[in-house]
Design a protein around this motif. Structure first.
Motif, PDB file in Angstrom:
ATOM      1  N   LEU A 195      40.403  26.556  43.337  1.00 60.51           N
ATOM      2  CA  LEU A 195      39.759  27.588  42.520  1.00 60.51           C
ATOM      3  C   LEU A 195      40.711  28.158  41.474  1.00 60.51           C
ATOM      4  N   LEU A 196      41.997  28.242  41.795  1.00 62.56           N
ATOM      5  CA  LEU A 196      42.991  28.812  40.884  1.00 62.56           C
ATOM      6  C   LEU A 196      43.608  27.786  39.929  1.00 62.56           C
ATOM      7  N   LYS A 197      43.332  26.518  40.150  1.00 62.79           N
ATOM      8  CA  LYS A 197      43.907  25.469  39.319  1.00 62.79           C
ATOM      9  C   LYS A 197      43.546  25.692  37.850  1.00 62.79           C
ATOM     10  N   ASP A 198      44.543  25.579  36.982  1.00 62.21           N
ATOM     11  CA  ASP A 198      44.406  25.748  35.528  1.00 62.21           C
ATOM     12  C   ASP A 198      43.994  27.157  35.123  1.00 62.21           C
ATOM     13  N   SER A 199      44.171  28.149  35.990  1.00 60.34           N
ATOM     14  CA  SER A 199      43.794  29.519  35.633  1.00 60.34           C
ATOM     15  C   SER A 199      44.921  30.274  34.937  1.00 60.34           C
ATOM     16  N   VAL A 200      46.161  29.794  35.040  1.00 61.74           N
ATOM     17  CA  VAL A 200      47.279  30.435  34.359  1.00 61.74           C
ATOM     18  C   VAL A 200      47.414  29.796  32.983  1.00 61.74           C
TER      19      VAL A 200
END
Length: 77
Positions: free
Chosen positions: A54-59
């Motif tokens: 879910l957090l992948k590529d969120s930064v």
């Protein structure tokens, strides 16, 4: 196939419309003054997702990771 019904028709025939959606699997769009406002569709349970996925590529960027988040923080010693 999507079907459109007005709010007043939905109000009068809600149970029948919901049963039709359950049986057919087709969505029904509820309109207000001719504009779509709601969608009635069959419920589909999503498979649980891995939190890392879910957090992948969120930064977007990661600059100065050791800098303070805010000037309002106090350092306790």
């Amino acid at each position: 196939m999507k079907t459109e019904v007005s709010k007043s028709v939905f109000k009068a025939q809600a149970l029948e419309i919901m049963r039709a959606v359950e049986q057919s699997g087709n969505e029904v769009v509820i309109t207000s003054h001719g504009k779509p406002t709601l969608v009635i569709k069959p419920y589909q349970e999503d498979a649980p997702k891995d939190p890392k996925e879910l957090l992948k590529d969120s930064v977007i960027s990661f600059e100065n990771p050791t800098d303070s988040v805010s000037d309002d923080w106090e350092v306790l010693q």
